[in-house]
Design an enzyme around this catalytic site. Structure first.
Site, PDB file in Angstrom:
ATOM      1  N   GLY A 187       0.900  -1.288  -0.079  1.00 49.50           N
ATOM      2  CA  GLY A 187      -0.094   0.073  -0.123  1.00 49.50           C
ATOM      3  C   GLY A 187       1.047   1.255   0.085  1.00 49.50           C
ATOM      4  O   GLY A 187       1.979   1.152  -0.079  1.00 49.50           O
ATOM      5  N   GLY A 188       0.316   2.366   0.168  1.00 50.07           N
ATOM      6  CA  GLY A 188       0.953   3.329   0.239  1.00 50.07           C
ATOM      7  C   GLY A 188       1.933   3.664   1.069  1.00 50.07           C
ATOM      8  O   GLY A 188       2.849   4.479   1.043  1.00 50.07           O
ATOM      9  N   MET A 189       1.829   3.002   2.330  1.00 49.86           N
ATOM     10  CA  MET A 189       2.799   3.306   3.542  1.00 49.86           C
ATOM     11  C   MET A 189       3.844   2.272   3.556  1.00 49.86           C
ATOM     12  O   MET A 189       4.681   2.202   4.167  1.00 49.86           O
ATOM     13  CB  MET A 189       1.944   3.106   4.678  1.00 49.86           C
ATOM     14  CG  MET A 189       0.993   4.202   5.064  1.00 49.86           C
ATOM     15  SD  MET A 189       0.006   4.177   6.663  1.00 49.86           S
ATOM     16  CE  MET A 189       1.499   4.409   7.869  1.00 49.86           C
ATOM     17  N   VAL A 232       4.097  -5.729   2.792  1.00 47.36           N
ATOM     18  CA  VAL A 232       4.326  -6.954   3.590  1.00 47.36           C
ATOM     19  C   VAL A 232       4.637  -8.226   2.578  1.00 47.36           C
ATOM     20  O   VAL A 232       4.038  -8.525   1.832  1.00 47.36           O
ATOM     21  CB  VAL A 232       2.920  -7.281   4.320  1.00 47.36           C
ATOM     22  CG1 VAL A 232       3.017  -8.547   5.220  1.00 47.36           C
ATOM     23  CG2 VAL A 232       2.427  -6.138   5.051  1.00 47.36           C
ATOM     24  N   LYS A 292       7.450  -6.985   7.614  1.00 46.94           N
ATOM     25  CA  LYS A 292       6.595  -5.660   7.328  1.00 46.94           C
ATOM     26  C   LYS A 292       7.497  -4.573   7.051  1.00 46.94           C
ATOM     27  O   LYS A 292       8.397  -4.339   7.610  1.00 46.94           O
ATOM     28  CB  LYS A 292       5.657  -5.252   8.637  1.00 46.94           C
ATOM     29  CG  LYS A 292       4.780  -6.202   8.914  1.00 46.94           C
ATOM     30  CD  LYS A 292       3.630  -5.581  10.079  1.00 46.94           C
ATOM     31  CE  LYS A 292       2.727  -6.590  10.601  1.00 46.94           C
ATOM     32  NZ  LYS A 292       1.997  -6.016  11.462  1.00 46.94           N
ATOM     33  N   ASP A 294      -7.172  -1.536  19.021  1.00 45.02           N
ATOM     34  CA  ASP A 294      -7.805  -1.910  17.781  1.00 45.02           C
ATOM     35  C   ASP A 294      -8.052  -3.113  17.581  1.00 45.02           C
ATOM     36  O   ASP A 294      -7.636  -3.995  16.953  1.00 45.02           O
ATOM     37  CB  ASP A 294      -6.767  -1.525  16.614  1.00 45.02           C
ATOM     38  CG  ASP A 294      -7.190  -1.378  15.405  1.00 45.02           C
ATOM     39  OD1 ASP A 294      -8.474  -1.159  15.207  1.00 45.02           O
ATOM     40  OD2 ASP A 294      -6.648  -1.445  14.337  1.00 45.02           O
TER      41      ASP A 294
END
Length: 542
Positions: free
Chosen positions: A21-23, A26, A41, A133
């Protein structure tokens, strides 16, 4: 655009890209010394200090949480300005995926998963860590039905983040300032929605209540998105009672959920301990091993799995009555059968004689379990040879006397229940494995014992066929695999052992070796009647 998979990141060999993803991304990788799969990660954001420090803090938190119910941290490192966390690889699926496939898990399956998650939270809370979370996507379930809590990326310390350093403390202050929402809305407590910074372990307990409701009913109590309408429901604790969706959900569990979902934290359970006690008490009525096996099947089977109905150990009054009735009927049948033999041995004794059968088999024999040996009696009238009614017998192993020394590799002795027949001529057929023995005999007024010793030293030539395959890809590796067998205390290529030297009734050790894969050893006891061994070896890559 999909990132090109690197061969190595640091010391870890990359097996594949799991997500990106953008960040960051994995990866699935191999730990170089532990020789096991891990999750790697990668954080690619370099300028965002807050995100970077929170990523680092997740590693610091996991380092302190060594529990079988929480994913294990192996490593944290920086390479080319990218930050990496190396975690335990859980081969299975997350609870969110399982709920999506199954819709609802039922009471017993839900509570088993829930209980393991409670154990994880109890351990984290004891360390002063609030997860913040809790949701199905962060509950991982392995193919062996192991349940583990993951993703402590937004976790906090009830005593303050100073335990993690000033940089992390400052980062957390930025992200969790008053009025900032941090977490997943559908599972967040009212206080977490309004101020994520001030929550304590009771917020996790609220989220667990939402998750348990979803597991058992297939729907969330307050919907998936925050709106003015459901926010009001959350604050007032208004939701559809689980029993209106599924009448089989026990009332005590509904009451437990109701208390977990109280809007005011003071009215909830103040720790997970009483929740664990309630769930353990309920599950104690069932065979939890059977429930865990069903959970493993849910994870392994790609299609929707029909969850079985789990029978309670302690039955209701009605079931107890039926059980007692069944026991009495069964006992009556046993008593009748016993009485029938008793009549032959006493009242009818002047007209009947007893035949006792004994048999000796090789040391590896296991006829009492996987290969019954049977005897059949026939009247030898010289014509049709009819079978004697109720005379079929199964051989069972003779129990050795207490204190008697057992001789290793000695032939095993078996016997069969006595058969009562009238004086005359008979034939016996004994079937054991691939062998059939016939014997004629005559009996008069005296009892008779017949011994069958023909098979005690039998052995058969053993044929071995071996193949191998990659456990991950399923690719056949037979041609590249060397199969060796321990022969006369030396490892010899399987195809070089003389065929007549491979016999049944022995223990054979077989070693499979393939370049790039772990060696795999089998130690196999081959029963006296098993003469065709087909060995399929799954090879794990290094």
């Amino acid at each position: 655009m999909t990132e090109q998979k690197p061969v190595y990141i640091g010391k870890y060999r990359i097996m594949g890209l799991v997500a990106e993803g953008g960040m960051g991304a994995v990866y699935k990788a191999v730990h170089p010394t532990l020789k096991r799969l891990v999750i790697l990660k990668k954080l690619t954001i370099r300028r965002n200090t807050v995100v970077r420090e929170r990523f680092k803090r997740e590693a610091q938190i996991l380092l302190d949480l060594q529990s079988p119910y929480i994913v294990h941290l192996y490593d944290y490192f920086i390479e080319e300005n990218n930050h990496f966390i190396v975690e335990e690889y859980v081969d299975g699926m997350n609870l969110g995926e399982l709920i999506e496939k199954q819709v609802a898990l039922g009471t017993e399956l839900s509570l088993l998963v829930f209980l393991d998650a409670c154990y994880a939270l109890k351990y984290a809370h004891a360390k002063g860590i609030v997860h913040r979370d809790i949701k199905p996507a962060n509950i991982l379930i392995s193919r062996r039905a192991e349940v583990k809590l993951a993703d402590f990326g937004i976790a906090s310390s009830e005593k303050g983040d100073d335990l993690h350093g000033d940089a992390v403390n400052n980062a957390d202050s930025t992200l969790t300032q008053t009025g900032v929402t941090l977490g997943t809305p559908a599972y967040m407590s009212p206080e977490q929605i309004s101020d994520s910074r001030s929550v304590d372990k009771r917020a996790d307990i609220y989220s667990m209540g939402v998750m348990l409701y979803e597991m058992m009913t297939g729907s969330k109590p307050f919907g998936s998105k925050l709106s003015a309408e459901n926010l009001e429901d959350i604050k007032k604790g208004r939701y559809v009672d689980p029993r209106k969706i599924d009448r089989s959900i026990p009332k005590p569990i509904c009451a437990m959920i109701r208390k977990m979902l109280k809007a005011n934290p003071k009215n909830r359970y103040q720790s997970v301990d009483p929740i664990i006690d309630i769930v353990k008490k309920y599950l104690s009525r069932f065979d939890t091993h059977a429930i865990r096996l069903a959970l493993a099947q849910c994870v392994l089977i790609k299609r929707q799995f029909a969850v079985p109905v789990f029978v309670q150990k302690k039955q209701t009054v009605r079931n107890v009555f039926l059980g007692i009735t069944a026991v009495l009927l069964f006992a009556g049948g046993i008593f009748y059968a016993w009485k029938e033999s008793y009549f032959y041995a006493t009242l009818l004794r002047p007209w009947y004689s007893a035949v006792t059968l004994n048999m000796t088999l090789p040391a590896t024999a296991s006829v009492s379990s996987d290969l019954p040996a049977r005897a059949f009696f026939f009247v030898d009238d010289g014509k049709n040879i009819p079978e004697v009614t109720n005379s079929r017998r199964i051989f069972s192993k003779v129990r050795e006397s207490a204190g008697k020394k057992t001789v290793q590799n000695a032939p095993k002795k078996y016997t069969a229940k006595k058969v009562y027949v009238k004086p005359g001529r008979y034939r016996i057929k004994v079937a054991a494995g691939p062998y059939v023995v016939w014997q004629s005999f005559a009996i008069g007024d005296e009892d008779l014992t017949i011994n069958f010793d023909e098979l005690k030293n039998v052995g058969r030539q053993l044929k071995i066929r071996a193949r191998s395959y990659d456990t991950e890809s399923g690719d056949v590796l037979t041609s590249a695999t060397a199969f060796s067998i321990l022969y006369k205390n030396n490892w010899v290529a399987l195809d070089e052992v003389p065929q007549n030297e491979l016999v049944t009734g022995s223990v054979w050790k077989i070693l499979a070796q393939c370049p790039g894969y772990k060696d795999t050893l089998f130690s196999l006891i081959i029963d006296w009647y098993q003469d065709d061994l087909r060995l399929n070896v799954g090879m794990e890559s290094l």
